[in-house]
Design an enzyme around this catalytic site. Sequence first.
Site, PDB file in Angstrom:
ATOM      1  CB  ALA A 354      -4.518  11.251   0.826  1.00  0.00           C
ATOM      2  CB  CYS A 355      -1.644   9.012   4.529  1.00  0.00           C
ATOM      3  SG  CYS A 355      -1.832  10.499   5.682  1.00  0.00           S
TER       4      CYS A 355
END
Length: 406
Positions: A354-355
């Site tokens: 997600a990052c």
Amino acid sequence: MEGVYLDYNATTPLASEVVQAISESLTQSWGNPSSSHIAGVSAKNTITTARTHVANMIGANPPDIIFTSGGTEGNNWILHIAKQQFQKQLSLKDQQTGDNNVCLNRPHFITSNIEHDSIKLVLDHYKAEGLADVTEVPVRHSTGAVHVDDVLAAIRPTTVLITIMLANNETGVIQPISAVSQKVKSLKRQKGETEKIFIHTDAAQAIGKIPVNVKELGVDYLTIVGHKFYGPRIGAIYVKNPSETTPLYPMFFGGGQERNFSTENTPMIAGLGKAAELVYKNLQHYQSHMLDVRDYLEQRLKEIFGEHVIFNGKTNKSDRLPNTCNVSFVGPDMMKGHEILSSLTSIQASVGAACHAQDRPSHILLATGATEFAAFRALRISVGRETTKDDIDFAVKELQSLLIQK
């Protein structure tokens, strides 16, 4: 929520029991846990109970659990501790021998080339600033995992810590941490070498999906992340017999709680404890359900797309998390992963961590041997406790409508 959520490796919803535990703590355990009056004792008891549940979940002793704000703090802290330990040993050595050899004045870390950024970027910083030497052991393309012999070959006289994640967040491939620990612990350190090589594993993606037991893994440190197993967005670290067997130094100063390492967030700790209790009691059921649904997903994708799908990380030699499917759509004119997700708002999945940026190929997939073409066209689909086969049928139908009719 409309559509189907299939991004449980990014984060999970709070279990209803966790929400209840947090809510009760907000009203019943609001006191300062360092205070000796009734309100403080209530908060302290809540934290003690939660610590026991977290310890039980990973086969640890309660004093070995220290609560943190999350996985990033935990991973940073453990790397900081290792660097401090090396500097402390070096200072003692210098006092005894006056040895100022520059090459031996830097700690050496061993890691893999598929780590989360909260490990990778810290070690990149250490290396760039001349604070440490770092060896990235590449995973083998045939397994998606590091090989024990490759890790052992990277060991130097100044090696202080080996940090390798327990399971990869994108491919789900489980790493041979227990085997690494056994081999490293059997090594005899020579004069002039670091006294001990410590072992750390980031278990963020593994907890709540497969059994995780610190004694079986043989690790000195382990990172726990609550929001990966239906808990709040805080975490904890495991430190084996802290300050006795395994070093523990503060990264922050001024926090008088949690053995002078930080300030305790009682309601979130209560929630983390409840989430850990649920894992401890129900892991076999969770694991079996997720495996059944994930395998059904891969079966349906293969039936619909045939040779135009590649399952990244799935080989005869790899062991994967039961909930994770990383799939590349490689047929003619297939869309890139982020384009698929933009076009299908009814499916909530991801192209990787997600990052990370969504419009470039995953360096994790490239490291495991995927071509850039396949990596660009990958989706990470991760199922959860609530995911049903009906959800999978819906998602596959949506993918079929977009990709085949295109």
